[in-house]
Structures are given as C-alpha cells and as structure tokens.
Design a protein around this motif. Structure first.
Motif, mmCIF file in Angstrom:
data_model
loop_
_atom_site.group_PDB
_atom_site.id
_atom_site.type_symbol
_atom_site.label_atom_id
_atom_site.label_comp_id
_atom_site.label_asym_id
_atom_site.label_seq_id
_atom_site.Cartn_x
_atom_site.Cartn_y
_atom_site.Cartn_z
ATOM 1 N N GLU A 105 121.088 -118.788 43.254
ATOM 2 C CA GLU A 105 120.606 -119.809 44.183
ATOM 3 C C GLU A 105 119.102 -119.634 44.415
ATOM 4 O O GLU A 105 118.350 -120.592 44.465
ATOM 5 C CB GLU A 105 121.365 -119.670 45.510
ATOM 6 C CG GLU A 105 121.045 -120.705 46.552
ATOM 7 C CD GLU A 105 122.070 -120.661 47.678
ATOM 8 O OE1 GLU A 105 122.803 -121.637 47.859
ATOM 9 O OE2 GLU A 105 122.142 -119.615 48.370
ATOM 10 N N PRO A 108 117.344 -119.794 39.965
ATOM 11 C CA PRO A 108 118.296 -120.137 38.896
ATOM 12 C C PRO A 108 117.708 -119.996 37.495
ATOM 13 O O PRO A 108 118.424 -119.648 36.554
ATOM 14 C CB PRO A 108 118.669 -121.600 39.185
ATOM 15 C CG PRO A 108 117.690 -122.094 40.195
ATOM 16 C CD PRO A 108 117.116 -120.907 40.892
ATOM 17 N N THR A 196 127.728 -120.560 48.969
ATOM 18 C CA THR A 196 126.891 -120.871 47.801
ATOM 19 C C THR A 196 127.479 -122.008 46.950
ATOM 20 O O THR A 196 127.087 -122.177 45.794
ATOM 21 C CB THR A 196 126.687 -119.595 46.938
ATOM 22 O OG1 THR A 196 127.938 -118.938 46.758
ATOM 23 C CG2 THR A 196 125.714 -118.626 47.562
ATOM 24 N N SER A 199 124.730 -124.536 45.601
ATOM 25 C CA SER A 199 123.901 -124.130 44.463
ATOM 26 C C SER A 199 124.739 -123.939 43.204
ATOM 27 O O SER A 199 124.247 -124.115 42.093
ATOM 28 C CB SER A 199 123.117 -122.864 44.794
ATOM 29 O OG SER A 199 123.993 -121.884 45.243
ATOM 30 N N GLN A 202 124.685 -127.177 41.658
ATOM 31 C CA GLN A 202 123.363 -127.530 41.123
ATOM 32 C C GLN A 202 123.006 -126.747 39.859
ATOM 33 O O GLN A 202 122.167 -127.181 39.081
ATOM 34 C CB GLN A 202 122.272 -127.216 42.164
ATOM 35 C CG GLN A 202 122.322 -128.065 43.425
ATOM 36 C CD GLN A 202 122.127 -129.530 43.108
ATOM 37 O OE1 GLN A 202 121.259 -129.873 42.306
ATOM 38 N NE2 GLN A 202 122.944 -130.397 43.699
ATOM 39 N N TYR A 203 123.584 -125.569 39.701
ATOM 40 C CA TYR A 203 123.188 -124.664 38.620
ATOM 41 C C TYR A 203 123.410 -125.337 37.253
ATOM 42 O O TYR A 203 124.497 -125.847 36.982
ATOM 43 C CB TYR A 203 123.989 -123.355 38.731
ATOM 44 C CG TYR A 203 123.673 -122.345 37.664
ATOM 45 C CD1 TYR A 203 122.431 -121.714 37.617
ATOM 46 C CD2 TYR A 203 124.611 -122.021 36.686
ATOM 47 C CE1 TYR A 203 122.135 -120.791 36.619
ATOM 48 C CE2 TYR A 203 124.325 -121.092 35.691
ATOM 49 C CZ TYR A 203 123.086 -120.484 35.662
ATOM 50 O OH TYR A 203 122.800 -119.566 34.680
#
Ligand code: MLT
Length: 267
Positions: A105, A108, A196, A199, A202-203
């Motif tokens: 996070e 990345p 988390t 994130s 989003q990763y």
C-alpha cells in the motif's frame, strides 16, 4: 547474518544467484525465518531469496516499544534499502501478510508480485482486539512457553498434529525464541493495523492468495475473496494443511508459489 537495520539488530539471509528476481519471505506470528526453510530450498536455484526475523522474534532485536505495524513495514523498507533491492516479490504468511499488504500500500511500485498466505486484508474487529489484549495478559501471567503451547492446536490441522508431530515441535522451537515483549508488541501492532482491502483492489501486480484447507484463523474463503478483489488474483487451497500451510504441506505450497512466481516474473 546480523546487521543493524532501522535501529535494531536484525537477523536475515539472502540466498540464490545475484541478479535473479528477488523474493522476500515474511513469517507469521510469533515464528521466525526458519519457517521458510523448505521454500528457501525450493526457490534459491531460480530466485534471490531474502528472509529475516521480524523484530522481537527469532534472533532479531526488539528495540524501544510500543511500535505499530508501520514499524514492521519500516524495517522491511530499511532492509531492502540496505541490500539495494529495488524490486521484490513479497510472500507473507499471516502477520507477514499484514506487513506485505501494508508495504504494498505504501509503495506498490516496489513489489513485482504479492503472495498472501493464510492471511487477511481486514483490520481487527472489536472481538479480535479484545482477544489480543487477553493474549498479552496471558503472556505476562504465564510466559511465552505456555502461550505457545496453547496456540498450537489453533495453528495446525488435526492431521498435522497427529501424523507429523515434528512440525509442532519446530513451531514451538521458533516460538520459544520470541521475546515476551516482542510477542506483546506484535499483538498490539496487529490489533492496531489498518484495513488494506482498498489498496489490494488498486494493486496492479499479480497476487496469489493461498490458504490451508483447514485454516481456522484465515480460512480459504478469506483467501478466495482477496484473490477476487485483486486485479490479477489467483487462489490456491492447500490440502491437508491448517494455518501454517507452507510447513504442513510444503510440496503443494511450493508448487503453488513457484507456479505463481514463474508466471509473474517481471519483464
Ligand atoms: C499469525 O500466524 O501471524 C497470526 O495468526 C496472525 C494473527 O494473529 O492475526
């Protein structure tokens, strides 16, 4: 090897040919980097494999406390900086997964893949936080050995306990190295960690979510959900294993990890 990293003496090893893609292995609570011995053997031919003892556990020092999950992430970044590692795949089991998720996070671009094993992206709910407080009390009252012994049946599948008692003995040995303050600190850090999920969604890199079929603490359904949340997620269930799936069924675990890493290699 022991080296001062982020203000503590940290025990780490880096094995495998220089120049190969780096895989960093983050152990669970309150074990040590010894839990990765089968994975180091399997990976070190084709990867540069980094593993280390989280602070307060194994042979690593603790430093002034209290510390939060951020400190464990700072340790990881400081170790990678010290070793001049610009990019790594993170493999974290349970608490190691919490550290990996928060590290990914924060930065990345530094991680080419994430293998999340017997772990979760949720923060602790109230009941879990109260449970952590109880665990700290019982360590203070009864010591680390009694705490570790009581933890064992929750960590391992019944068949591991009965058919492979040496796995339990190995875990008890690792837990015996952790300092009481190190355990208490890690419990408080886990209680205070952030969620988390955002994130993880989003990763951009590949994500493997693995769970032992009989994991009571982070069951397969949790890993399956994480794999679905990730943009490039895959889920693998490890048969005949509980929470410490890499030790309980190293053949199936190594196969899943190796397949994933080879498919995810940075170009
Ligand atoms: C671990 O194995 O690291 C712990 O089970 C994590 C936790 O207590 O949440």
């Amino acid at each position: 090897m022991l080296q001062t990293i982020n203000g503590i003496r940290m025990n780490y090893s880096l094995q495998g040919p220089a120049g190969k893609p780096v895989v960093a292995l983050l152990h669970g609570f309150p074990f040590s980097s010894d839990m990765w011995k089968d994975q180091v053997l399997a990976l070190k031919g084709g990867f540069r494999v980094l593993c280390y003892d989280l602070r307060g556990m194994g042979k690593s020092g603790l430093g002034p406390h209290p510390q939060l999950m951020e400190t464990f992430v700072d340790d990881l970044f400081a170790l990678l900086d010290h070793l001049k590692i610009k990019s790594a795949a993170l493999t974290g089991l349970s608490m190691g997964g919490y550290v990996a998720l928060r590290a990914a996070e924060r930065d990345p671009a530094r991680f080419w893949a994430l293998a999340l094993c017997d772990t979760r992206a949720d923060a602790d709910g109230d009941q879990a936080k109260i449970g952590r407080a109880g665990a700290i009390k019982s360590i203070r009252a009864g010591g680390t050995k009694a705490f570790a012994k009581a933890m064992l049946p929750k960590l391992l599948a019944p068949q591991t306990l009965s058919l492979r008692p040496e796995v339990g003995r190995e875990l008890l040995k690792m837990m015996g190295q952790a300092k009481a303050d190190g355990m208490a600190n890690a419990l408080a850090a886990m209680a205070g960690r952030s969620d988390t999920h955002g994130s993880l969604k989003q990763y951009h890199g590949p994500v493997l979510a693995v769970a032992g079929k009989l994991d009571l603490l982070a069951p397969p359904s949790v890993a399956q959900d994480m794999a679905q949340e990730a943009r490039q997620g895959r889920f693998v269930e490890i048969p005949g294993a509980g929470h410490v799936s890499n030790l309980e069924n190293p053949e199936a675990f190594n196969q899943a990890l190796m397949d994933f890493l080879l498919l995810s290699l940075p170009s």
